[in-house]
Write an enzyme that holds these catalytic residues in place. Structure first.
Site, mmCIF file in Angstrom:
data_model
loop_
_atom_site.group_PDB
_atom_site.id
_atom_site.type_symbol
_atom_site.label_atom_id
_atom_site.label_comp_id
_atom_site.label_asym_id
_atom_site.label_seq_id
_atom_site.Cartn_x
_atom_site.Cartn_y
_atom_site.Cartn_z
ATOM 1 N N CYS A 187 -11.484 0.248 0.686
ATOM 2 C CA CYS A 187 -11.039 -0.146 2.023
ATOM 3 C C CYS A 187 -10.568 1.073 2.807
ATOM 4 O O CYS A 187 -9.776 1.876 2.308
ATOM 5 C CB CYS A 187 -9.903 -1.165 1.934
ATOM 6 S SG CYS A 187 -10.436 -2.782 1.342
ATOM 7 N N ARG B 26 0.804 -1.217 0.000
ATOM 8 C CA ARG B 26 0.000 0.000 0.000
ATOM 9 C C ARG B 26 0.845 1.279 0.000
ATOM 10 O O ARG B 26 0.414 2.318 0.484
ATOM 11 C CB ARG B 26 -0.948 0.011 1.199
ATOM 12 C CG ARG B 26 -2.060 -1.022 1.120
ATOM 13 C CD ARG B 26 -2.946 -0.778 -0.114
ATOM 14 N NE ARG B 26 -4.093 -1.648 -0.110
ATOM 15 C CZ ARG B 26 -4.091 -2.882 -0.617
ATOM 16 N NH1 ARG B 26 -3.003 -3.357 -1.177
ATOM 17 N NH2 ARG B 26 -5.169 -3.633 -0.576
ATOM 18 N N GLU C 166 -6.035 3.748 5.038
ATOM 19 C CA GLU C 166 -5.613 3.567 3.656
ATOM 20 C C GLU C 166 -6.208 4.669 2.796
ATOM 21 O O GLU C 166 -5.567 5.171 1.872
ATOM 22 C CB GLU C 166 -6.064 2.200 3.151
ATOM 23 C CG GLU C 166 -5.711 1.909 1.715
ATOM 24 C CD GLU C 166 -6.055 0.492 1.314
ATOM 25 O OE1 GLU C 166 -6.626 0.313 0.228
ATOM 26 O OE2 GLU C 166 -5.766 -0.439 2.096
#
Length: 333
Positions: free
Chosen positions: A247, A199, A322
């Site tokens: 998410c 990520r 995120e």
């Protein structure tokens, strides 16, 4: 102010995000090609603004009160094309690529001879997946159904987990990246010189303007079936038809979480279904925060804080966001 591309003062950003919350920005710039994109970044900095880059709006929540300064939207930077076979485009070793190739340039007649695609930063990921599928290029099947654009996908190294716990990530298919460096110049990064993490594309202050993606040629029917299968499984467990920013939290270190994902931790902490106004944690997936219709960014920010506290109180773990939270600076700061 004189801008090098289309500009919209006071543009409302609400409908430019997948969560459908947020306010306006002082200046919205819409470059139509990579050169305009670079020039817009440089000009914004000359005027004293550090620009925010808005891709498909799939991973961002924007403050209801709006934002000062400049947002640069990459929506018009959507071109995807095969490398040139004339010698004017990408070299066979992928060491160079030209993000301004004319659409009439000749390419290899058989896509499998050079299984690469040259993409500008605003190329929508769903469309890119379809193009790869139709060419018989394997590597992006699991990105099917993922909203957003190429630039953001590379910057955050978008991806997910396989059933066996292994990761699949955008970096798996990246051959080279063209970025705008902090000094306002284009720079190409080869895959061998790029060290992305989970990520995090690890690009620092550089901004993605385009990329070359390399695939594995396979029979089209095989790629098509793999894409359909992944979409079926995704639709079964995620609220794909609802307004969300994807998410909310990164999955924590599995050694600290006992191998549990962020969604599992939220579920076990009793977070599913928790709501603040029209912002609610999906009953289908604990790591998806959805807008039931009239949610505000303020409600989204509050719910994120509440869920983080729930998980922290139960496990001692602090979940890291995120999704990007674009909050208006506090005048007192």
């Amino acid at each position: 102010m004189q801008w090098p591309c289309a500009s919209l003062p006071g543009a409302d950003l609400r409908n430019r995000t997948t969560m459908r919350v947020g306010g306006a920005v002082e200046w919205l710039l819409e470059p139509a090609n990579p050169d305009e994109f670079r020039e817009a970044i440089v000009r914004a900095r000359e005027y004293g603004f550090e620009p925010r880059i808005l891709g498909g709006g799939a991973n961002v929540v924007i403050d209801d009160r709006g934002l000062p300064g400049v947002v640069i939207a990459t929506e018009r930077l959507a071109r995807v094309f095969r490398p040139s076979a004339s010698g004017d485009g990408p070299e066979s070793d992928g060491s160079e690529f030209d993000t301004n190739l004319p659409s009439g340039q000749m390419v290899q007649p058989d896509p499998s001879w050079d299984p690469r695609l040259v993409c500008w930063a605003g190329a929508p990921l769903p469309g890119l997946c379809r193009k790869a599928r139709d060419l018989g290029y394997s590597g992006l099947e699991k990105m099917a159904g993922v909203p957003g654009q190429l630039g953001g996908g590379i910057a955050m190294n978008a991806g997910g987990k396989n059933s066996d716990g292994t990761l699949w990530q955008m970096s798996d298919v990246v051959d080279a990246i063209r970025v705008v460096d902090p000094d306002g110049q284009f720079r190409d990064i080869q895959r061998a010189d790029w060290a992305p993490e989970y990520r995090d594309g690890k690009l620092g202050d550089a901004i993605v303007s385009g990329a070359v993606l390399r695939f594995t040629p396979m029979p089209k029917l095989v790629v098509q079936e793999a894409t359909r299968d992944y979409l079926r499984r995704k639709n079964a467990v995620q609220p794909v038809t609802e307004w969300s920013a994807g998410c909310v939290f990164k999955n924590p270190d599995p050694e600290l979480s006992g191998g549990k994902t962020a969604g599992q931790l939220v579920d076990e902490a009793g977070g599913k279904g928790r709501a603040v106004g029209d912002a609610v944690i999906s009953e289908r997936h604990g790591n998806f925060l959805v807008n039931r219709g009239a949610a505000t960014a303020t409600e989204v920010f509050q719910l994120i804080d509440e869920i983080r506290s729930l998980v922290q109180d139960r496990t001692g773990l602090t979940l890291e966001c995120e999704v990007k939270l674009w909050k208006r600076p506090d005048p007192a700061e």
